[in-house]
Design a protein around this motif. Structure first.
Motif, PDB file in Angstrom:
ATOM      1  N   ASP A  28      41.322  27.693  34.580  1.00  0.00           N
ATOM      2  CA  ASP A  28      40.651  26.739  35.463  1.00  0.00           C
ATOM      3  C   ASP A  28      40.629  27.177  36.921  1.00  0.00           C
ATOM      4  O   ASP A  28      40.367  26.391  37.800  1.00  0.00           O
ATOM      5  CB  ASP A  28      41.295  25.362  35.336  1.00  0.00           C
ATOM      6  N   ARG A  29      40.900  28.445  37.168  1.00  0.00           N
ATOM      7  CA  ARG A  29      40.854  28.911  38.557  1.00  0.00           C
ATOM      8  C   ARG A  29      39.554  29.674  38.797  1.00  0.00           C
ATOM      9  O   ARG A  29      38.912  30.120  37.849  1.00  0.00           O
ATOM     10  CB  ARG A  29      42.059  29.786  38.872  1.00  0.00           C
ATOM     11  N   THR A  40      41.102  37.435  35.753  1.00  0.00           N
ATOM     12  CA  THR A  40      40.364  36.397  35.042  1.00  0.00           C
ATOM     13  C   THR A  40      39.728  36.977  33.783  1.00  0.00           C
ATOM     14  O   THR A  40      39.176  38.066  33.808  1.00  0.00           O
ATOM     15  CB  THR A  40      39.247  35.794  35.932  1.00  0.00           C
TER      16      THR A  40
END
Length: 167
Positions: A42-43, A49
């Motif tokens: 959720d970043r 990522t």
């Protein structure tokens, strides 16, 4: 197959080009073969990522998970596949031109097969990517130069072509 490299010039500052072109959630907006992207976690996208991209190749959908391995705004981005028989390493480099009001963007795709994928897949997918990349790059240039793309807040609220973000 040797890496596929292409370069375009975009009449937008590097910071804007980098932010848009390297956001996996925006890939479906300018890459014609991307059917969707799911960003893991959720970043905001950055080093480490992971994201899963679904590409439509003919009638077949191909999913691959990639991890961002280089993230140095506004100059350098890289992501590499972490699963599947076909692995791709993709890089995007952005350099200022015209006193910083424009950008020269270089894209590189390097395909490798693993296991049974070594036999045919890198060459086949490499040729497909090489034929589709010019249109995707033109789409990117057009969207950025015309300013016809939605802002990141609209994408996160579910704009068409955007990414799925877990809540």
């Amino acid at each position: 197959m040797p890496p596929i490299t292409s370069t375009i010039e975009i009449a937008c500052p590097p910071k804007e080009v980098f932010a848009y072109a390297t956001d996996p959630g925006r890939f479906a907006e300018w890459q014609s073969d991307v059917a969707g992207v799911r960003i893991h976690g959720d970043r905001p996208p950055g080093l480490g990522t992971r994201f899963t991209t679904t590409r439509k190749i003919g009638r077949v959908e191909y999913r691959t998970t990639q991890e961002i391995t280089d993230f140095r705004p506004p100059m350098s981005f890289a992501a590499g596949s972490v699963d599947g028989p076909l692995r791709v390493n993709a890089t995007i480099s952005v350099e200022p031109i015209d006193g910083g009001s424009g950008s020269r963007v270089t894209f590189t795709l390097d395909f490798h097969g693993r296991g049974a994928g070594k036999l045919l897949m890198p060459d086949v997918f490499g040729r497909i990517a090489a034929s589709r990349a010019p249109q995707s790059h033109r789409n990117l240039k057009e969207l950025l130069e015309r300013g016809t793309y939605s802002g990141p807040d609209q994408r996160r609220r579910g704009a068409a072509g955007g990414a799925e973000h877990p809540s």
